[in-house]
Structures are given as C-alpha cells and as structure tokens.
Motif scaffolding. Sequence first.
Motif, mmCIF file in Angstrom:
data_model
loop_
_atom_site.group_PDB
_atom_site.id
_atom_site.type_symbol
_atom_site.label_atom_id
_atom_site.label_comp_id
_atom_site.label_asym_id
_atom_site.label_seq_id
_atom_site.Cartn_x
_atom_site.Cartn_y
_atom_site.Cartn_z
ATOM 1 N N UNK A 1 30.697 38.123 54.866
ATOM 2 C CA UNK A 1 30.650 38.747 53.556
ATOM 3 C C UNK A 1 31.450 40.051 53.526
ATOM 4 N N UNK A 2 32.646 39.984 54.029
ATOM 5 C CA UNK A 2 33.367 41.232 54.192
ATOM 6 C C UNK A 2 34.753 41.184 53.575
ATOM 7 N N UNK A 3 34.908 40.524 52.453
ATOM 8 C CA UNK A 3 36.148 40.623 51.705
ATOM 9 C C UNK A 3 37.155 39.517 51.891
ATOM 10 N N UNK A 4 36.795 38.434 52.567
ATOM 11 C CA UNK A 4 37.767 37.356 52.740
ATOM 12 C C UNK A 4 37.955 36.554 51.465
ATOM 13 N N UNK A 5 37.085 36.775 50.472
ATOM 14 C CA UNK A 5 37.286 36.129 49.178
ATOM 15 C C UNK A 5 37.837 37.123 48.154
ATOM 16 N N UNK A 6 38.389 38.224 48.664
ATOM 17 C CA UNK A 6 39.014 39.214 47.780
ATOM 18 C C UNK A 6 40.219 38.593 47.072
ATOM 19 N N UNK A 7 40.380 38.848 45.763
ATOM 20 C CA UNK A 7 41.534 38.281 45.044
ATOM 21 C C UNK A 7 42.845 38.773 45.646
ATOM 22 N N UNK A 8 43.821 37.902 45.689
ATOM 23 C CA UNK A 8 45.147 38.284 46.170
ATOM 24 C C UNK A 8 45.838 39.107 45.085
ATOM 25 N N UNK A 9 46.328 40.259 45.468
ATOM 26 C CA UNK A 9 46.907 41.199 44.512
ATOM 27 C C UNK A 9 48.049 40.564 43.722
ATOM 28 N N UNK A 10 47.992 40.721 42.410
ATOM 29 C CA UNK A 10 49.061 40.229 41.553
ATOM 30 C C UNK A 10 48.951 38.763 41.183
ATOM 31 N N UNK A 11 47.913 38.061 41.698
ATOM 32 C CA UNK A 11 47.817 36.621 41.440
ATOM 33 C C UNK A 11 47.219 36.313 40.068
ATOM 34 N N UNK A 12 46.386 37.205 39.532
ATOM 35 C CA UNK A 12 45.731 36.967 38.244
ATOM 36 C C UNK A 12 46.672 37.293 37.089
ATOM 37 N N UNK A 13 46.493 36.548 35.991
ATOM 38 C CA UNK A 13 47.160 36.969 34.765
ATOM 39 C C UNK A 13 46.282 38.032 34.087
ATOM 40 N N UNK A 14 46.722 38.533 32.948
ATOM 41 C CA UNK A 14 46.036 39.642 32.298
ATOM 42 C C UNK A 14 44.597 39.305 31.933
ATOM 43 N N UNK A 15 44.365 38.118 31.381
ATOM 44 C CA UNK A 15 43.019 37.721 30.963
ATOM 45 C C UNK A 15 42.114 37.509 32.175
ATOM 46 N N UNK A 16 42.629 36.878 33.218
ATOM 47 C CA UNK A 16 41.832 36.664 34.430
ATOM 48 C C UNK A 16 41.444 37.991 35.067
ATOM 49 N N UNK A 17 42.373 38.925 35.085
ATOM 50 C CA UNK A 17 42.096 40.252 35.651
ATOM 51 C C UNK A 17 41.014 40.963 34.849
ATOM 52 N N UNK A 18 41.045 40.809 33.528
ATOM 53 C CA UNK A 18 40.064 41.443 32.649
ATOM 54 C C UNK A 18 38.662 40.894 32.912
ATOM 55 N N UNK A 19 38.543 39.582 33.070
ATOM 56 C CA UNK A 19 37.244 38.946 33.328
ATOM 57 C C UNK A 19 36.703 39.369 34.689
ATOM 58 N N UNK A 20 37.547 39.286 35.704
ATOM 59 C CA UNK A 20 37.113 39.634 37.052
ATOM 60 C C UNK A 20 36.666 41.094 37.114
#
Length: 285
Positions: A1-20
Amino acid sequence: MIGYMRPIKGAFDKEQRKIYQAVYCGLCRILKSRYGATGTLALNYEIVDMLLMIDSICSDKSKWIKRSCSLSPFMWRNLAGLNEQRYFMAAEISMIIANFEIQDNVEDLNRVQDKILLAISDYKLRKMGNQGKDVYEILEKKYLEYMSKERMAQKVFCGFESVVNACGGIIGTIGRLLSEVSGIREISDIEKIFNLWGRWVYLVDAADDYVEDKKYDHFNPWTLKDTPPNWENYVYCLEKEAGTLINYLPVRRYGDLLKQLYVIQLPERRRRIFNKLYEQTWETI
C-alpha cells in the motif's frame, strides 16, 4: 500500500484529473479533520483507487463540495464524500494500514524514527470511534495472519501462494468493508478484485525491492519462486483476472478513468519495474 497504484503523471485527461483530484482531496480533508495534519500522511493512492471503484458502481454519485485545500488554504478544490460514510471508513482504514506499515518497519529495521512514528500512530488510533475500532480488529486479524505466514515462509514452513494470499486477504477485506458500508450488492466481486490488487501491489513492491532485500538478507516472497521472467507472468495473470472481473461490474460512472487506472497504467508500471529488475546484474538474482 505504498503508491504502486499512483497515477502516471500526464496520463489523465482534464475530466479524469478533476474526478481523481476530488476523491483524493476529499479523503485528505477527512483525514485532517479527524486526525490532524499528521493524519494526511496516511493518505495513499491505493485507498483512493478503491474509493473510485466503489463510487463508480454506487447508485448515488458522491457529492462534491468546493473548499480550501487541507495543506494549502489559499487553493480551492472540489472535495468528494465529505459527508459520506464510506469516505469516513476509508479514512479510518488509511490510518490503520499506515499503522501496520510502521509496525512492519519497526520489526524489520528497528529504527528510532519508526518507533517514534509508531507511538504517534498508536495515539491517533486511540482517538477512533467504535466503528474505527471494529474495523481495526477485523483488519488486525488479517494482518497478523499475513505476518504469521511471512515468518513461517522464512523458515520454509509454508510456500509462496500462502504468503501472497494472506496479503491479498487484507486488501480484499477492505473491499468488503467499503462495499458493505456503501450498500452495494456486488460485495463478493469487489472483495475478489481488491484481493487480486493487494497481491499485485505486494508482488510488484517485492520485485522493486528484490536486489536490496537480497543484499541485506531481508525476506522477499520472490525467493520462494523460480525465475524473474515467470515472476512477471504471474503478476500479469493477476492483472488479467482482475480485469475480467471488472468487466462484469455494473459501472455507472468513471468508466474511462477506471480503464486508464487499471487496464492501461497498472501494466505499464509493472513493465517498468520488471524491466528495471532485468537490467540488474543476474549475479544478484
């Protein structure tokens, strides 16, 4: 539980980033309001991803409230779940998991700083309400089972699958608890998916730490398995099994975000870590 499911930087679009960001910041705010500034240190990406999965299949969408950031009061954020029971439970689970990780560090490394952190964490846990204490008892039982299996594996009293399944059982139980408090029907499916993710994180972390563990003679579950190429195939199979189960969930929202997190980004992170392992000298393997 130490960040291996952290989102990859720049992979989300604007709406996905807003939700996350709304889910992440909502959980952060609850941790701070319940446990102070140190509570925000217990926030981890795995719990955020679990909340997103639960939110995606709940009948009612989490409500968003615009408030100032927990850490930067002059920045305003959308915060999800501030008045929802599953977010309160997720905050308690975050504190409990952080406590277990610190306990593990104390046992493995016996460092003064970890002992201090454990004392602070134990103090924070004593401030939990009855629900939090009940959750702690449930997860502690799973954690102690996992620790017992790991100690037995070090003495060759049990094998690879036994240790890995015990770790997955902790995360699977978290899925069940969050599902129950959210009132969703797919409890067994969520528990299976989270169990697979728990095993995935545990084994990817083990691959990432393998060379260092070998150097300092620390336990690593991959020492119970054959060769690195087969290790990666084992983790890949966990991804595929979890992905198949996700396809059967009645996802009502955030489908593109979940696909980005679990179908695209998890394999990419797995490939990066195992490629790094392959680049290590084979003498250390």
